[in-house]
Design a protein around this motif. Sequence first.
Motif, PDB file in Angstrom:
ATOM      1  N   MET A 135       0.998  -1.144   0.136  1.00  0.00           N
ATOM      2  CA  MET A 135      -0.016  -0.250   0.127  1.00  0.00           C
ATOM      3  C   MET A 135       0.884   1.140   0.352  1.00  0.00           C
ATOM      4  SD  MET A 135      -3.069   1.114   2.066  1.00  0.00           S
ATOM      5  CE  MET A 135      -3.674  -0.333   1.980  1.00  0.00           C
ATOM      6  N   VAL A 136       1.049   2.152  -1.096  1.00  0.00           N
ATOM      7  CA  VAL A 136       0.889   3.888  -0.808  1.00  0.00           C
ATOM      8  C   VAL A 136       0.640   4.776   0.008  1.00  0.00           C
ATOM      9  CG1 VAL A 136       2.645   4.902  -2.618  1.00  0.00           C
ATOM     10  CG2 VAL A 136       2.743   2.848  -2.570  1.00  0.00           C
ATOM     11  N   ASN A 137       0.633   6.067   0.150  1.00  0.00           N
ATOM     12  CA  ASN A 137      -0.193   6.665   1.023  1.00  0.00           C
ATOM     13  C   ASN A 137       1.020   8.179   0.268  1.00  0.00           C
ATOM     14  OD1 ASN A 137      -1.180   8.507   1.907  1.00  0.00           O
ATOM     15  ND2 ASN A 137      -0.905   8.516   3.905  1.00  0.00           N
ATOM     16  N   GLN A 138       0.274   8.827  -0.789  1.00  0.00           N
ATOM     17  CA  GLN A 138       0.711   9.415  -1.491  1.00  0.00           C
ATOM     18  C   GLN A 138       0.588  11.123  -1.091  1.00  0.00           C
ATOM     19  OE1 GLN A 138       0.258  10.781  -5.789  1.00  0.00           O
ATOM     20  NE2 GLN A 138       1.747  10.031  -6.386  1.00  0.00           N
ATOM     21  N   ILE A 139       1.411  11.813  -0.163  1.00  0.00           N
ATOM     22  CA  ILE A 139       1.022  12.609   0.708  1.00  0.00           C
ATOM     23  C   ILE A 139       2.485  14.383  -0.287  1.00  0.00           C
ATOM     24  CG2 ILE A 139       0.188  11.675   3.073  1.00  0.00           C
ATOM     25  CD1 ILE A 139       2.733  12.624   4.161  1.00  0.00           C
ATOM     26  N   GLU A 140       2.080  15.471  -0.044  1.00  0.00           N
ATOM     27  CA  GLU A 140       2.581  16.294   0.221  1.00  0.00           C
ATOM     28  C   GLU A 140       3.713  16.540   1.370  1.00  0.00           C
ATOM     29  OE1 GLU A 140       2.872  20.800  -0.654  1.00  0.00           O
ATOM     30  OE2 GLU A 140       0.891  19.950  -0.379  1.00  0.00           O
ATOM     31  N   TYR A 141       4.962  15.815   0.618  1.00  0.00           N
ATOM     32  CA  TYR A 141       6.015  16.417   1.339  1.00  0.00           C
ATOM     33  C   TYR A 141       7.158  16.964   1.405  1.00  0.00           C
ATOM     34  CZ  TYR A 141       8.155  14.342   5.969  1.00  0.00           C
ATOM     35  OH  TYR A 141       8.704  14.336   7.145  1.00  0.00           O
ATOM     36  N   HIS A 142       8.092  18.292   1.762  1.00  0.00           N
ATOM     37  CA  HIS A 142       8.868  18.308   1.332  1.00  0.00           C
ATOM     38  C   HIS A 142       9.967  19.274   2.727  1.00  0.00           C
ATOM     39  CE1 HIS A 142       6.968  22.059   0.823  1.00  0.00           C
ATOM     40  NE2 HIS A 142       6.023  21.504   0.030  1.00  0.00           N
ATOM     41  N   PRO A 143      11.136  19.730   2.610  1.00  0.00           N
ATOM     42  CA  PRO A 143      11.564  20.609   4.133  1.00  0.00           C
ATOM     43  C   PRO A 143      10.459  21.773   3.815  1.00  0.00           C
ATOM     44  CG  PRO A 143      13.222  19.900   2.439  1.00  0.00           C
ATOM     45  CD  PRO A 143      11.370  19.849   1.665  1.00  0.00           C
ATOM     46  N   GLY A 144       9.722  22.246   4.752  1.00  0.00           N
ATOM     47  CA  GLY A 144       9.154  22.851   4.765  1.00  0.00           C
ATOM     48  C   GLY A 144       7.370  22.515   5.320  1.00  0.00           C
TER      49      GLY A 144
ATOM     50  N   LYS B 134       8.998  15.974 -10.852  1.00  0.00           N
ATOM     51  CA  LYS B 134       8.816  15.735 -11.973  1.00  0.00           C
ATOM     52  C   LYS B 134       9.475  17.012 -12.971  1.00  0.00           C
ATOM     53  CE  LYS B 134       5.116  17.808 -14.716  1.00  0.00           C
ATOM     54  NZ  LYS B 134       5.138  18.528 -14.881  1.00  0.00           N
ATOM     55  N   SER B 135       9.763  16.972 -14.097  1.00  0.00           N
ATOM     56  CA  SER B 135      10.566  17.317 -13.993  1.00  0.00           C
ATOM     57  C   SER B 135       9.936  16.788 -16.381  1.00  0.00           C
ATOM     58  CB  SER B 135      12.300  17.764 -14.745  1.00  0.00           C
ATOM     59  OG  SER B 135      12.679  17.910 -15.518  1.00  0.00           O
ATOM     60  N   THR B 136      10.639  17.395 -17.139  1.00  0.00           N
ATOM     61  CA  THR B 136      10.400  17.497 -19.040  1.00  0.00           C
ATOM     62  C   THR B 136      12.231  17.740 -19.274  1.00  0.00           C
ATOM     63  OG1 THR B 136       9.212  19.177 -19.171  1.00  0.00           O
ATOM     64  CG2 THR B 136       7.990  17.443 -18.550  1.00  0.00           C
ATOM     65  N   HIS B 137      12.798  18.051 -18.088  1.00  0.00           N
ATOM     66  CA  HIS B 137      14.052  18.712 -18.880  1.00  0.00           C
ATOM     67  C   HIS B 137      15.355  17.490 -18.189  1.00  0.00           C
ATOM     68  CE1 HIS B 137      13.050  22.802 -19.062  1.00  0.00           C
ATOM     69  NE2 HIS B 137      12.489  22.551 -18.331  1.00  0.00           N
TER      70      HIS B 137
ATOM     71  N   GLY C 167       8.386  21.887  -2.775  1.00  0.00           N
ATOM     72  CA  GLY C 167       7.509  22.347  -3.153  1.00  0.00           C
ATOM     73  C   GLY C 167       7.185  23.540  -3.488  1.00  0.00           C
ATOM     74  N   ASN C 168       6.893  22.742  -4.863  1.00  0.00           N
ATOM     75  CA  ASN C 168       6.576  23.338  -6.433  1.00  0.00           C
ATOM     76  C   ASN C 168       7.139  24.662  -6.706  1.00  0.00           C
ATOM     77  OD1 ASN C 168       4.048  22.291  -6.952  1.00  0.00           O
ATOM     78  ND2 ASN C 168       2.650  23.133  -5.545  1.00  0.00           N
ATOM     79  N   GLY C 169       8.767  24.542  -6.284  1.00  0.00           N
ATOM     80  CA  GLY C 169      10.242  25.177  -6.840  1.00  0.00           C
ATOM     81  C   GLY C 169      10.216  26.425  -5.805  1.00  0.00           C
ATOM     82  N   GLY C 170       9.505  26.170  -4.936  1.00  0.00           N
ATOM     83  CA  GLY C 170       9.558  27.292  -3.361  1.00  0.00           C
ATOM     84  C   GLY C 170      10.583  26.757  -2.966  1.00  0.00           C
ATOM     85  N   VAL C 171      10.480  25.688  -2.509  1.00  0.00           N
ATOM     86  CA  VAL C 171      11.624  25.382  -1.355  1.00  0.00           C
ATOM     87  C   VAL C 171      13.578  25.815  -2.544  1.00  0.00           C
ATOM     88  CG1 VAL C 171      13.239  23.195  -0.198  1.00  0.00           C
ATOM     89  CG2 VAL C 171      10.577  23.153  -0.445  1.00  0.00           C
TER      90      VAL C 171
END
Length: 105
Positions: free
Chosen positions: A1-10, A73-76, A34-38
């Motif tokens: 089982m997997v739980n996908q949650i938002e998780y990043h420094p901050g 996620k990246s396309t580069h 963090g959508n690039g914010g971090v």
Amino acid sequence: MVNQIEYHPGFGQVKSAEYCQANGIVVEAWSPLGNGGVLRNGELNRIAGKYKKSAAQICIRWLMQKNIVPLPKSTHEKYIRENEENRNENETVRKFNSIGSRHGL
């Protein structure tokens, strides 16, 4: 089982992650940057420079050492390769234990 949650420094959902891990549920971090914010955090960039890594690599490594699966996620191609290089980095793993608490991220 997997739980996908938002998780990043901050924004670490520590209690959710601990519960999942204690109950055999894999935690997958969406938005590990963090959508690039971090990536604009000065302290995080200082740490990245010290270890000759990108801020993204530091975030991803930080998650991996917490046994949280990052979902960057990246396309580069450059960033995809950078993320892959991070998987094989073992020496610096122990150095990022307290990024979230020590550096206010």
